[in-house]
Design an enzyme around this catalytic site. Structure first.
Site, short mmCIF file in Angstrom:
data_model
loop_
_atom_site.label_atom_id
_atom_site.label_comp_id
_atom_site.label_asym_id
_atom_site.label_seq_id
_atom_site.Cartn_x
_atom_site.Cartn_y
_atom_site.Cartn_z
N SER A 118 0.82 -1.21 0.00
CA SER A 118 0.00 0.00 0.00
C SER A 118 0.85 1.26 0.00
O SER A 118 1.59 1.53 -0.93
CB SER A 118 -0.96 -0.04 1.19
OG SER A 118 -1.91 0.99 1.12
N ASP A 257 -2.61 6.47 -3.43
CA ASP A 257 -1.46 5.83 -2.79
C ASP A 257 -0.95 4.72 -3.70
O ASP A 257 -1.46 4.51 -4.81
CB ASP A 257 -1.81 5.31 -1.39
CG ASP A 257 -2.77 4.13 -1.42
OD1 ASP A 257 -3.48 3.97 -2.42
OD2 ASP A 257 -2.83 3.38 -0.42
N ASP A 261 -5.99 2.41 -3.25
CA ASP A 261 -7.22 2.33 -2.46
C ASP A 261 -7.40 3.52 -1.53
O ASP A 261 -8.38 3.60 -0.79
CB ASP A 261 -7.30 1.01 -1.67
CG ASP A 261 -6.18 0.83 -0.67
OD1 ASP A 261 -5.34 1.74 -0.52
OD2 ASP A 261 -6.13 -0.24 -0.03
#
Length: 461
Positions: A118, A257, A261
């Protein structure tokens, strides 16, 4: 029962350490493959699948990844483990996390796997799973995978090994899906938008989505090299986007990012809007049309100003624990459709099963189009209260019910007198206590946060 490897968002760590090694990930792929094969076998025997799935049905798992250099290595390891378990593998290449959730459903795979850490730096990576319905795996399936990890690998006979193939049109499928969440009677013509793709998984899909809807698109953070993901760009470093929006005299900017998400937005003046503000804009847009289903879900970290603003419109609000998994659980419990975190992870369950930065941004633009207002004007409708977060490092587990800590919290709450909040929580990933104080008086909030942090630091010694 506590899980040994799975956290709130899959398995994550530094590449080459702990679970993020080729050996472990191959065994993880095998263990997951065994579990998904059993699920597929049970489905084949079920009455609902009569005539649709043969008794020799082979499970298929979709794998996507972000742009980290370690993704190649971990993808190969997962593919080997799944194939050894007799599971077919569908490879998408670099693809946002929510795209994998969508494609898993669209391609009727038994599960989806995303290789991503992430918003973390390139030297971290992780593995997270989606169910066949594009949702986070339920706890019982994660427990089953961990149980299989304790067993030795036994490779299927050659005739039953899984096959692998690439999904060449994965990006195009996802682009069309994102566009389908924006009303057909609206377009983005006349808007100049700067997109910051964080050198991550949205680099090749976000620009086409907004361009094909009619916007003039200027892309930054769209040249991944395997090492620059999230590096001074994206939703965790929005300064680059703020500068670009002003420089190009754009109407607004959108930052994603690394895995697509989370979203932040910037107005034409360079002002940053976080997840709470974007959530409020979407909620107001739906409320104005009578399409807000139920209320809005936030987290323990959601700014108190959002809760107060929603109350003025008599819109219900509820808080979940920090983490999109818990926001999703709360939404499902209440049968609501809209929720999110101030970090920019926004769930619009009437559009997608997963938090999706591109789709969330489109819903903000939809609300702007309906209102006839600019992002600057809509952003000004919610002034966030000052919020101070101090991380206190601890050498050992600390009991937050410690008398001195509780006394400090009580004193702060009395001082705030209902105009703010105090929240202490232990980090789920680091040996830290997070001290958060928010309220309408920024100077007071700063002092109270520092006073409580000092008490926590002393108690931790």
């Amino acid at each position: 029962m506590a899980k040994q490897y799975f956290g709130t968002d899959g398995i994550r760590g530094r590449v080459g350490e702990g679970a993020i090694t080729p050996d472990f990930v191959m065994r993880l792929g095998y263990a997951a493959g065994r579990v998904f094969s059993n699920l597929a076998g049970n489905l084949a025997k079920g009455t609902h699948s009569a005539g649709l799935i043969g008794t020799e049905a082979r499970a298929a798992v979709l794998i996507g990844k972000d742009t980290r250099i370690s993704g190649y290595m971990l993808e190969a390891a997962l593919e080997a483990g799944l194939s050894a378990a007799g599971v077919d593998v569908l490879l998408t290449g670099p693809m946002p996390t929510p795209a994998v959730a969508y494609l898993t459903r669209a391609l009727r795979a038994q599960a989806g796997i995303v290789i991503s850490a992430s918003h973390n730096p390139y030297y971290d990576n992780g593995i997270k799973f989606f169910s066949s319905m594009g949702a986070k795996l339920p706890d019982d399936i994660e427990h089953a995978i961990e149980a299989e990890l304790d067993k030795p690998m036994q490779v299927m006979e050659s005739a039953k090994l899984g096959k692998a193939r690439r999904i060449d049109d994965a990006a195009g499928r996802y682009v069309e899906f994102c566009k389908s969440t924006f009303p057909n009677h609206l377009d983005l013509r006349g808007l100049k938008i700067v997109l910051d793709c964080a050198h991550g998984a949205t680099y090749h899909v976000a620009p086409p989505v907004f361009h094909e809807l009619g916007a003039e698109v200027i892309a930054i953070g769209n040249k991944p090299d395997g090492l620059n993901i999230n590096e001074q760009v994206g939703s965790t470093h929005p300064q680059a986007l703020q500068k670009a929006v002003v420089q190009h005299q754009a109407d607004l900017g959108i930052a994603f990012d690394g895995d697509g998400d989370r979203v932040m937005m910037v107005d034409s003046l360079g002002n940053l809007l976080d997840g709470d503000q974007l959530l409020y804009i979407i909620a107001l847009g739906l409320y104005a049309k009578g399409k807000l289903k139920g209320g809005v879900a936030g987290t323990l970290m959601t700014n108190l100003a959002l809760e107060h603003a929603l109350q003025k419109h008599q819109i219900p609000f509820a808080r979940a624990n920090v983490g999109d998994r818990y926001v999703l659980e709360l939404l499902n419990q209440k049968n609501w459709k809209l929720g999110g975190e101030n970090s920019g992870h926004i769930l619009t369950l009437d559009k997608h099963t997963s938090g999706d930065a591109i789709i969330a941004a489109l819903q903000v633009l939809h609300a702007l189009a309906d209102s006839g207002k600019t992002l600057t004007e809509m952003g000004a409708s919610l002034s966030l209260y000052p919020q101070v977060l101090i991380n206190v490092t601890t050498k050992q587990k600390l009991d937050l019910k410690h008398t001195d800590i509780q006394s400090a919290i009580t004193l702060a709450e009395v001082t705030l007198n209902g105009s703010g909040r105090v929240l202490l929580r232990a980090s789920g990933t680091e040996p830290k206590i997070r001290v958060m104080v928010e309220g309408q008086d920024g100077v007071l909030v700063q002092k109270l946060a520092e006073d409580i942090a000092a008490v926590v630091k002393k108690a931790a010694q």
